[in-house]
Design a protein around this motif. Structure first.
Motif, PDB file in Angstrom:
ATOM      1  N   LEU A   1       0.833  -1.198   0.000  1.00  0.00           N
ATOM      2  CA  LEU A   1       0.000   0.000   0.000  1.00  0.00           C
ATOM      3  C   LEU A   1       0.867   1.246   0.000  1.00  0.00           C
ATOM      4  N   LEU A   2       1.922   1.228   0.797  1.00  0.00           N
ATOM      5  CA  LEU A   2       2.801   2.396   0.891  1.00  0.00           C
ATOM      6  C   LEU A   2       3.573   2.634  -0.408  1.00  0.00           C
ATOM      7  N   GLU A   3       3.756   1.582  -1.199  1.00  0.00           N
ATOM      8  CA  GLU A   3       4.508   1.722  -2.448  1.00  0.00           C
ATOM      9  C   GLU A   3       3.606   2.024  -3.643  1.00  0.00           C
ATOM     10  N   ALA A   4       2.281   2.046  -3.455  1.00  0.00           N
ATOM     11  CA  ALA A   4       1.363   2.376  -4.540  1.00  0.00           C
ATOM     12  C   ALA A   4       1.579   3.826  -4.979  1.00  0.00           C
ATOM     13  N   VAL A   5       1.544   4.057  -6.279  1.00  0.00           N
ATOM     14  CA  VAL A   5       1.810   5.394  -6.825  1.00  0.00           C
ATOM     15  C   VAL A   5       0.585   5.871  -7.603  1.00  0.00           C
ATOM     16  N   PRO A   6      -0.249   6.723  -7.014  1.00  0.00           N
ATOM     17  CA  PRO A   6      -1.419   7.247  -7.733  1.00  0.00           C
ATOM     18  C   PRO A   6      -1.003   8.056  -8.952  1.00  0.00           C
ATOM     19  N   GLY A   7      -1.879   8.105  -9.935  1.00  0.00           N
ATOM     20  CA  GLY A   7      -1.557   8.793 -11.180  1.00  0.00           C
ATOM     21  C   GLY A   7      -1.676  10.294 -11.113  1.00  0.00           C
ATOM     22  N   GLU A   8      -2.494  10.826 -10.215  1.00  0.00           N
ATOM     23  CA  GLU A   8      -2.692  12.264 -10.127  1.00  0.00           C
ATOM     24  C   GLU A   8      -1.820  12.849  -9.010  1.00  0.00           C
ATOM     25  N   GLN A   9      -1.293  14.039  -9.256  1.00  0.00           N
ATOM     26  CA  GLN A   9      -0.346  14.639  -8.314  1.00  0.00           C
ATOM     27  C   GLN A   9      -0.983  14.890  -6.950  1.00  0.00           C
ATOM     28  N   GLU A  10      -2.232  15.369  -6.942  1.00  0.00           N
ATOM     29  CA  GLU A  10      -2.885  15.665  -5.667  1.00  0.00           C
ATOM     30  C   GLU A  10      -3.039  14.410  -4.815  1.00  0.00           C
ATOM     31  N   THR A  11      -3.443  13.314  -5.452  1.00  0.00           N
ATOM     32  CA  THR A  11      -3.592  12.052  -4.729  1.00  0.00           C
ATOM     33  C   THR A  11      -2.231  11.493  -4.335  1.00  0.00           C
ATOM     34  N   MET A  12      -1.229  11.699  -5.176  1.00  0.00           N
ATOM     35  CA  MET A  12       0.122  11.256  -4.848  1.00  0.00           C
ATOM     36  C   MET A  12       0.636  11.971  -3.598  1.00  0.00           C
ATOM     37  N   ASP A  13       0.313  13.253  -3.482  1.00  0.00           N
ATOM     38  CA  ASP A  13       0.719  14.006  -2.290  1.00  0.00           C
ATOM     39  C   ASP A  13       0.051  13.444  -1.035  1.00  0.00           C
ATOM     40  N   LYS A  14      -1.194  13.012  -1.180  1.00  0.00           N
ATOM     41  CA  LYS A  14      -1.891  12.423  -0.035  1.00  0.00           C
ATOM     42  C   LYS A  14      -1.256  11.099   0.365  1.00  0.00           C
ATOM     43  N   ALA A  15      -0.885  10.296  -0.645  1.00  0.00           N
ATOM     44  CA  ALA A  15      -0.213   9.030  -0.353  1.00  0.00           C
ATOM     45  C   ALA A  15       1.136   9.274   0.308  1.00  0.00           C
ATOM     46  N   GLU A  16       1.805  10.325  -0.116  1.00  0.00           N
ATOM     47  CA  GLU A  16       3.107  10.660   0.468  1.00  0.00           C
ATOM     48  C   GLU A  16       2.965  11.043   1.938  1.00  0.00           C
ATOM     49  N   LEU A  17       1.848  11.664   2.298  1.00  0.00           N
ATOM     50  CA  LEU A  17       1.609  12.025   3.695  1.00  0.00           C
ATOM     51  C   LEU A  17       1.506  10.774   4.560  1.00  0.00           C
ATOM     52  N   LEU A  18       0.820   9.742   4.055  1.00  0.00           N
ATOM     53  CA  LEU A  18       0.729   8.481   4.793  1.00  0.00           C
ATOM     54  C   LEU A  18       2.107   7.849   4.919  1.00  0.00           C
ATOM     55  N   ARG A  19       2.885   7.859   3.851  1.00  0.00           N
ATOM     56  CA  ARG A  19       4.243   7.300   3.907  1.00  0.00           C
ATOM     57  C   ARG A  19       5.095   8.058   4.919  1.00  0.00           C
ATOM     58  N   GLU A  20       4.949   9.362   4.947  1.00  0.00           N
ATOM     59  CA  GLU A  20       5.730  10.159   5.900  1.00  0.00           C
ATOM     60  C   GLU A  20       5.350   9.823   7.338  1.00  0.00           C
ATOM     61  N   PHE A  21       4.043   9.611   7.581  1.00  0.00           N
ATOM     62  CA  PHE A  21       3.608   9.241   8.927  1.00  0.00           C
ATOM     63  C   PHE A  21       4.284   7.941   9.363  1.00  0.00           C
ATOM     64  N   VAL A  22       4.363   6.979   8.442  1.00  0.00           N
ATOM     65  CA  VAL A  22       4.944   5.673   8.768  1.00  0.00           C
ATOM     66  C   VAL A  22       6.450   5.777   8.943  1.00  0.00           C
ATOM     67  N   TYR A  23       7.129   6.348   7.946  1.00  0.00           N
ATOM     68  CA  TYR A  23       8.585   6.287   7.938  1.00  0.00           C
ATOM     69  C   TYR A  23       9.244   7.392   8.757  1.00  0.00           C
ATOM     70  N   SER A  24       8.446   8.280   9.339  1.00  0.00           N
ATOM     71  CA  SER A  24       9.025   9.242  10.289  1.00  0.00           C
ATOM     72  C   SER A  24       9.263   8.593  11.650  1.00  0.00           C
ATOM     73  N   CYS A  25       8.721   7.396  11.846  1.00  0.00           N
ATOM     74  CA  CYS A  25       8.952   6.657  13.085  1.00  0.00           C
ATOM     75  C   CYS A  25      10.237   5.841  12.963  1.00  0.00           C
ATOM     76  N   ASP A  26      10.934   5.669  14.073  1.00  0.00           N
ATOM     77  CA  ASP A  26      12.228   4.980  14.074  1.00  0.00           C
ATOM     78  C   ASP A  26      12.065   3.493  13.792  1.00  0.00           C
ATOM     79  N   LEU A  27      13.022   2.925  13.058  1.00  0.00           N
ATOM     80  CA  LEU A  27      13.053   1.482  12.832  1.00  0.00           C
ATOM     81  C   LEU A  27      13.574   0.808  14.100  1.00  0.00           C
TER      82      LEU A  27
END
Length: 641
Positions: free
Chosen positions: A429-455
């Motif tokens: 899900l995190l690697e899915a790439v939407p075709g529209e820029q606005e939706t891509m920005d929203k997906a990037e926000l979810l990725r940032e929420f996840v990967y801003s946490c420490d491994l």
């Protein structure tokens, strides 16, 4: 006039009264209002109900003291929101204004119930309600539909079409979920000089029905009541503290949704567990439940899934069971009802996933289980929230990208927990790439929420049918804390699997050929014997294929007695050894996965183990009976729960 109560003279409250009083009717806009302390910008958890109850109680007391009517309407998108405000008003009046009449809820009561200090009037009580309003002081809670029913009932002395001059103050909660038309219906009871207080948060979920932005003279007409008032530049009083989230939970919302104005008023609050909470937990559960980590995220490589994800459902149910056994409420271990109303909630975007999770939760915890969609938890809070994002099919994710990557959905889901958020999400899900820029920005926000946490760790977990799933564990702790995590790997279970020989490969191919001609996709060993022209049924080798995970071998009742039946798989699954330690470690997960309704049938759980001896005897049952004596499970007839 006598001296005013201290709570009305308090300078910390006085600024709140002045802000409202100095603004003309229809121009007061509070974003998730908070308690009257001078702080004003409180989106999720900012004490909106607390402040609204003070405003209503203060409005009634001051207007009455000055000989003016104080008739207040409380309405909202949901009945529960109306009930929450009335409960808080009753609490304020019980302590500070005992002469005030009890708040009244008009209509069918909310599912969450009402406080004892709230009176209920239903259909047929319109005349009594009209008398209460005519008395000059009343706090009435109702949905817009109940208000319409009152106005059209014929009992009111003055009615002008769909409107009537009933209220001096109208408080509208959840304005970001009300479409504009609903908001206008809430104003149908305004009396001359009526004041309006509207609360909401445009960073959370909008109205449920689909909307299309429509602007007329720069006014937003196609969205929520909140969006309309904001476009009209109504006076806005945002609040800046959250009394719900601790500091690690508040970090991301403050950075992305409420920059510079979302501060935790309870920064160090932690989940309360019993002293020996780590005992009996595996690695992933020790990290997921650790009070020192308010945010824990599991990023997995599980199989593709759309609206139902068995791997995530099993994990969520597992965490619920373990949390319920270890969490402490104010007076000790919570009851099941307290667990679901105060301690825990399970959230997923899709109802099918919620049903799957609910089915896997232990029967003792299933009554009143709060397993809901993000929309249903908006406005609520719990100590701990387990969030399953569910979708792990990239194509399905792109098809519903606007839904699954919605920033408002992420904001609501991640701000319901007071002390602990456990997020389970697929790497696909995190690697899915939407075709529209606005939706891509929203997906990037979810990725940032996840990967801003420490491994924190990487491990391999058992997925459906025992298939192994690589999982990354991430987390966010308290600033300045030195984490003392127990990262001891789970003890490996010794498994001596047989070798896949050419003879076994030939038998597997024959089983598949026979199974193709069966509508159930199975092959009786007697049929395989004939197909391979063998002298005897190939039970011994079929047993080895079962242990290797290539087939499920079961014994069935037939017209001519019992017979062995094989069901082949495209890929091998994991089969556990029938040994006490292995069964003790795996039986819980197997039962959760194989459960049907309240019970798990024994033969379904047995199928995941190397349960038959070389002679075909059941060697698992004596082990299960040992575990029953230990209290680990209950073996009944014909089901094991």
């Amino acid at each position: 006039m006598g001296r005013r109560p201290r709570w009305l003279r308090d300078p910390l409250h006085r600024c709140d009264w002045r802000s409202v009083a100095s603004t003309s009717a229809g121009r007061r806009l509070a974003r998730s209002c908070g308690p009257p302390r001078g702080s004003r910008s409180r989106p999720p958890g900012t004490g909106k109900t607390h402040l609204l109850s003070w405003l209503i109680a203060g409005f009634g007391a001051v207007r009455t003291a000055n000989g003016r009517p104080a008739r207040t309407l409380v309405t909202a998108f949901t009945k529960n929101a109306v009930g929450n405000v009335l409960d808080a008003v009753a609490k304020r009046q019980e302590v500070h204004d005992t002469a005030a009449p009890a708040p009244i809820y008009f209509g069918a009561p909310p599912s969450g119930g009402l406080a004892p200090g709230v009176q209920v009037l239903g259909r047929g009580d319109e005349a009594e309600l009209a008398q209460e309003i005519a008395s000059g002081r009343a706090v009435i809670g109702a949905t817009i539909w109940s208000l319409y029913r009152l106005i059209s009932s014929g009992v009111l002395p003055t009615v002008d079409g769909p409107t009537a001059p009933l209220f001096d103050l109208v408080c509208i909660d959840e304005a970001s979920q009300m479409v504009l038309g609903q908001g206008l219906m809430a104003l149908a009871g305004m009396a001359p000089g009526c004041r309006i207080v509207v609360s909401g948060d445009d960073q959370q979920l909008p109205p449920v029905r689909s909307m299309r932005s429509t602007r007329i003279d720069d006014r937003e007409m196609g969205g929520s009541l909140y969006a309309f008032l904001k476009s009209a530049q109504a006076a806005e009083f945002p609040l800046e503290e959250t009394f719900r989230l601790n500091e690690p939970l508040a970090q991301f919302p403050e950075r992305k949704f409420y920059p510079g104005r979302y501060v935790s008023a309870a920064p160090t609050t932690r989940l309360t567990l019993r002293g020996d909470w780590r005992d009996g937990l595996d690695l992933v559960s020790r990290i997921a439940l650790d009070p020192a980590l308010p945010v824990v995220i599991l990023v997995h490589d599980g199989l593709a899934a759309a609206t139902s994800n068995p791997f995530e459902a099993a994990l969520a149910a597992k965490f619920v069971s373990e949390l319920a056994d270890r969490v402490l409420a104010a007076n000790g271990p919570p009851t099941t009802a307290e667990f679901w109303t105060e301690v825990a909630a399970v959230v997923s975007p899709h109802r099918a996933q919620n049903a799957a999770i609910r089915a896997m939760i232990p029967a003792s915890l299933r009554p009143d289980a709060f397993v809901e969609t993000v929309d249903r938890i908006q406005g609520k809070e719990r100590d701990a929230v387990i969030l399953s994002y569910c979708v792990s099919d990239p194509e399905f994710a792109l098809a519903e990208a606007e839904f699954i990557f919605s920033p408002e959905r992420l904001n609501v889901a991640s701000t319901r927990a007071r002390t602990k958020l456990v997020l389970i999400i697929s790497r696909r899900l995190l690697e899915a790439v939407p075709g529209e820029q606005e939706t891509m920005d929203k997906a990037e926000l979810l990725r940032e929420f996840v990967y801003s946490c420490d491994l924190l760790a990487e491990t391999v977990l058992d997925g459906p049918a025992g298939r192994q799933v690589r999982t990354q564990i991430r987390g966010r702790g308290f600033e300045g804390d030195s984490l003392e995590l127990d990262l001891t790997p789970d003890a490996a279970i010794e498994e001596q699997a047989p070798e896949m020989t050419p003879a076994l490969e030939g038998l597997l191919a024959a089983i598949r050929r026979v199974a193709v001609g069966n509508s159930y996709g199975t092959a009786a060993l007697s049929q395989v014997k004939r197909a391979m022209a063998l002298a005897a049924e190939p039970f011994t080798d079929a047993r080895l294929l079962h242990i290797l995970g290539w087939i499920s071998l079961t014994e069935r009742d037939g017209r001519f007695g019992r017979f062995w039946q094989a069901k082949p798989f495209e890929a091998p699954r994991r089969v556990y050894p029938a040994e006490v330690d292995a069964v003790r470690a795996r039986i819980g997960a197997v039962i959760r996965e194989a459960r049907s309704g309240r019970h798990c049938f024994y033969d379904q759980a047995r199928d995941r183990f190397a349960w038959m001896s070389e002679r075909g005897d059941d060697i698992l049952l004596p082990i299960v009976q040992i575990l029953q004596a230990e209290g680990l499970l209950t073996l009944g007839l014909p089901a094991a729960q």
